[in-house]
Each structure stands twice: as structure tokens, then as C-alpha cells.
Design a protein around this motif. Structure first.
Motif, PDB file in Angstrom:
ATOM      1  N   SER A  11       0.844  -1.191   0.000  1.00 14.19           N
ATOM      2  CA  SER A  11       0.000   0.000   0.000  1.00 14.19           C
ATOM      3  C   SER A  11       0.882   1.244   0.000  1.00 14.19           C
ATOM      4  N   VAL A  12       0.600   2.157  -0.925  1.00 13.53           N
ATOM      5  CA  VAL A  12       1.369   3.396  -1.055  1.00 13.53           C
ATOM      6  C   VAL A  12       0.388   4.555  -1.088  1.00 13.53           C
ATOM      7  N   HIS A  13       0.712   5.643  -0.398  1.00 11.39           N
ATOM      8  CA  HIS A  13      -0.138   6.832  -0.415  1.00 11.39           C
ATOM      9  C   HIS A  13       0.606   7.974  -1.096  1.00 11.39           C
ATOM     10  N   LEU A  14      -0.106   8.641  -1.991  1.00 11.28           N
ATOM     11  CA  LEU A  14       0.491   9.730  -2.758  1.00 11.28           C
ATOM     12  C   LEU A  14      -0.294  11.011  -2.506  1.00 11.28           C
ATOM     13  N   LEU A  15       0.391  12.038  -2.051  1.00 10.52           N
ATOM     14  CA  LEU A  15      -0.231  13.341  -1.848  1.00 10.52           C
ATOM     15  C   LEU A  15      -0.171  14.123  -3.154  1.00 10.52           C
ATOM     16  N   SER A  16      -1.323  14.576  -3.609  1.00 11.95           N
ATOM     17  CA  SER A  16      -1.402  15.347  -4.842  1.00 11.95           C
ATOM     18  C   SER A  16      -1.816  16.764  -4.502  1.00 11.95           C
TER      19      SER A  16
ATOM     20  N   ARG B 219       3.325   0.374   9.927  1.00 11.91           N
ATOM     21  CA  ARG B 219       2.037   0.083   9.296  1.00 11.91           C
ATOM     22  C   ARG B 219       2.067  -1.212   8.486  1.00 11.91           C
ATOM     23  N   GLY B 220       3.263  -1.727   8.228  1.00 13.15           N
ATOM     24  CA  GLY B 220       3.399  -2.915   7.391  1.00 13.15           C
ATOM     25  C   GLY B 220       4.513  -2.714   6.383  1.00 13.15           C
ATOM     26  N   ARG B 221       4.498  -3.497   5.316  1.00  8.87           N
ATOM     27  CA  ARG B 221       5.524  -3.399   4.285  1.00  8.87           C
ATOM     28  C   ARG B 221       5.475  -2.028   3.621  1.00  8.87           C
ATOM     29  N   VAL B 222       6.640  -1.530   3.262  1.00  5.01           N
ATOM     30  CA  VAL B 222       6.716  -0.215   2.611  1.00  5.01           C
ATOM     31  C   VAL B 222       7.287  -0.374   1.207  1.00  5.01           C
ATOM     32  N   ALA B 223       7.164   0.678   0.415  1.00  2.63           N
ATOM     33  CA  ALA B 223       7.651   0.654  -0.959  1.00  2.63           C
ATOM     34  C   ALA B 223       9.155   0.407  -0.989  1.00  2.63           C
ATOM     35  N   SER B 224       9.585  -0.409  -1.933  1.00  2.00           N
ATOM     36  CA  SER B 224      11.005  -0.686  -2.104  1.00  2.00           C
ATOM     37  C   SER B 224      11.705   0.511  -2.734  1.00  2.00           C
ATOM     38  N   GLU B 225      13.021   0.504  -2.638  1.00  2.00           N
ATOM     39  CA  GLU B 225      13.797   1.559  -3.293  1.00  2.00           C
ATOM     40  C   GLU B 225      13.523   1.541  -4.797  1.00  2.00           C
ATOM     41  N   GLU B 226      13.388   0.352  -5.354  1.00  2.32           N
ATOM     42  CA  GLU B 226      13.100   0.202  -6.785  1.00  2.32           C
ATOM     43  C   GLU B 226      11.799   0.909  -7.159  1.00  2.32           C
ATOM     44  N   LEU B 227      10.753   0.712  -6.341  1.00  2.00           N
ATOM     45  CA  LEU B 227       9.463   1.335  -6.631  1.00  2.00           C
ATOM     46  C   LEU B 227       9.546   2.853  -6.491  1.00  2.00           C
ATOM     47  N   ILE B 228      10.228   3.334  -5.464  1.00  2.00           N
ATOM     48  CA  ILE B 228      10.372   4.777  -5.269  1.00  2.00           C
ATOM     49  C   ILE B 228      11.113   5.399  -6.457  1.00  2.00           C
ATOM     50  N   LEU B 229      12.157   4.733  -6.930  1.00  2.00           N
ATOM     51  CA  LEU B 229      12.899   5.256  -8.077  1.00  2.00           C
ATOM     52  C   LEU B 229      12.032   5.270  -9.331  1.00  2.00           C
TER      53      LEU B 229
ATOM     54  N   VAL C  87       1.069  18.321  -8.303  1.00  2.00           N
ATOM     55  CA  VAL C  87       2.425  18.087  -7.802  1.00  2.00           C
ATOM     56  C   VAL C  87       2.378  16.890  -6.850  1.00  2.00           C
ATOM     57  N   PRO C  88       2.940  15.739  -7.245  1.00  7.24           N
ATOM     58  CA  PRO C  88       2.862  14.520  -6.446  1.00  7.24           C
ATOM     59  C   PRO C  88       4.008  14.371  -5.437  1.00  7.24           C
ATOM     60  N   VAL C  89       3.637  14.154  -4.181  1.00  5.23           N
ATOM     61  CA  VAL C  89       4.607  13.951  -3.103  1.00  5.23           C
ATOM     62  C   VAL C  89       4.257  12.648  -2.395  1.00  5.23           C
ATOM     63  N   MET C  90       5.220  11.788  -2.213  1.00  3.52           N
ATOM     64  CA  MET C  90       4.968  10.496  -1.575  1.00  3.52           C
ATOM     65  C   MET C  90       4.775  10.678  -0.077  1.00  3.52           C
TER      66      MET C  90
END
Length: 273
Positions: free
Chosen positions: A71-76, A194-204, A183-186
Motif C-alpha cells: 500500500s502506497v499513499h500519494l499526496l497530490s 504500518r506494514g511493508r513499505v515501498a522498495s527503493e526500486e518502486l520509489i525510483l 504536484v505529487p509527493v509520496m
């Protein structure tokens, strides 16, 4: 200073917009962003209240995403609220949340005194239904003491009561927000509690798609993770924000406990179309 991550009753906060903005006005903050989940329904009223209290208002939304099973949350910030492609995705997510919540209540009702009607008592017209509303109903039923306890026990992502819902891929979400002029901010990228987080690969991959910044200063990012996030932000010239992720009485987070400076807010506005 600005608090760029707040929620009202329109999603899963516990306060009306009038109550929320009125409280923000007492904190000494210069301005704020309203970032209710998958909705912009509060923008007009929040803007009116901000003007009334002499606050600077930054329109925002927290987009529910899912990628690589995480699960990933993106602030727009400052996107066109009428953009068709983005609206389609958040509408699909909102509709999915309803069926998901109903199924979770069915599962919970096998072990706890909980009904769908009770959950609805803790939502407001037009609200994005989610686990926080189920949590509030469990608190009201005396099952647990507060929302935090519910999420640490009964409603974790590893719980037998957990049911997934549709959410847009985070890389696609970044592209959609940019295409909508936003303007998207993670949000809270390293919230490991909270649980598993996004990998470095996904963030990149999100950065390659146009990610503008990282919400580094958030209570759920630990000290070591903040250091790593700051390094990433420096390497890729990303904005660095700080926010409370305020939900009223729903969470221990307090308004302005982490904040963003005026210069960064100006840079967000410069990137918006």
C-alpha cells in the motif's frame, strides 16, 4: 510554516471542516493543505474558511495506491479536480472501498458486536468509507480503547479480517497527477510500523514518472529512514516536506508536529499547472 497533510470528516478525520480549520487557526501555522482520501469535495469550503481565518490554503488529496503488493499513499497538490483520467481512478478506488468495508464488517461480525449500520453511524455524507470508520465503530462498541489499538491488533494488514481494495499503481498515479497539473509527493514513505513499505526500486520508478517530493518529516518515518530519504531527495532534487497527517481524535498525531517551510510551498506552486 505549513502543515501539508490533514484530514476532515469528508474522509477519515473526526472533525468537520469548520472545526478543523478553526483549530489550525489557533496553532500559529501560516497555512495548510487539506488532503482527504481520494476526494476533493472539501476544497471550496476549506478555501473559504482559510480566507476567513487569514490562512494560506493549498488544495490537496491523498491518493490510495498499490504496487508490488504494498500500500502506497500519494499526496497530490493543486491538480485539476475535474481531470477525467484522475477522477476515473479515484472514483474506482472509492467504490471498491465500500464493497471491501462491507466484507470486512461481515468477517468481523462473526467475532465482534459489529454491524454495517454501526459503521455507517461513524461516516458522513460523501465520505470515503475506510478502515478508520470500522475502527470507530469497534471503539464505540467497547471492543478496543481507540483507533490506534484497533490498527495495531484487529485491523492490521495481516489480520484475518483484512480485505484488499482496488487502488491505482503508484507509478501510474504519479503520471496521472502530473497530467492533471498537480504536484505529487509520496506520503510517509518509510512507515514500517504500518506494514511493508515501498522498495527503493518502486520509489525510483515513481521518481522517473515525475514524483516531485518525499514527505520526510512524519512521525512514522524513523530517524535512520529520514536520513536515507534526505539522501534520496538530495540526489534526485526532490522537494522535502513535513506534515502531521492529522485526523483529529482519530490518531495521536497533532497539528504542526511536523511542518513545511514557506519556500518549499512556493516551489510546489511553481510546479503546479
Amino acid at each position: 510554516m505549513y502543515d501539508l497533510h490533514t484530514h476532515s470528516q469528508i474522509s477519515d478525520g473526526t472533525q468537520s471542516l469548520d472545526e478543523l480549520v478553526g483549530e489550525i487557526a489557533t496553532t500559529g501555522l501560516t497555512g495548510f493543505a487539506l488532503t482527504d482520501h481520494d476526494t476533493t469535495a472539501g476544497w471550496q469550503r476549506a478555501g473559504q474558511l482559510a480566507e476567513h481565518f487569514g490562512l494560506d490554503f493549498l488544495p490537496g488529496m491523498e491518493v490510495s495506491c498499490s504496487g508490488q503488493g504494498v500500500s502506497v499513499h500519494l499526496l497530490s497538490y493543486m491538480h485539476d479536480p475535474q481531470d477525467t483520467a484522475l477522477l476515473t481512478e479515484i472514483s474506482r478506488a472509492r467504490e471498491s472501498r465500500v464493497g471491501r468495508a462491507q466484507r470486512m464488517v461481515q468477517l468481523l461480525a462473526e467475532d465482534y458486536p459489529l454491524t454495517w449500520e454501526a459503521v455507517q453511524d461513524h461516516t458522513h455524507e460523501g465520505a470515503t468509507v475506510g478502515r478508520p470508520h470500522i475502527a470507530d465503530a469497534l471503539v464505540a462498541a467497547g471492543v478496543v480503547a481507540n483507533r490506534s489499538e484497533v490498527f495495531e491488533t484487529i485491523l492490521t494488514a495481516r489480520s484475518k479480517y483484512y480485505v484488499p481494495h482496488y487502488a491505482v499503481d503508484p507509478v501510474q498515479a504519479v503520471s496521472l497527477v502530473r497530467a492533471a497539473g498537480g504536484v505529487p509527493v509520496m506520503a510517509h514513505p518509510r512507515a514500517v510500523a504500518r506494514g511493508r513499505v515501498a522498495s527503493e526500486e518502486l520509489i525510483l520508478a515513481m521518481i522517473d514518472a515525475g514524483l516531485a517530493g518525499l514527505e520526510v518529516y512524519h512521525r512514522d518515518n524513523g530517524p535512520e529512514d529520514r536520513t536515507w530519504l534526505l539522501q534520496v531527495a538530495k540526489e534526485y532534487d526532490l522537494l522535502v516536506t513535513g506534515s502531521s497527517d492529522y485526523h483529529g481524535a482519530g490518531k495521536p498525531n497533532r497539528l504542526g508536529e511536523n511542518a513545511t517551510d514557506r519556500e518549499t510551498v512556493a516551489r510546489i506552486r511553481e510546479q503546479a499547472r
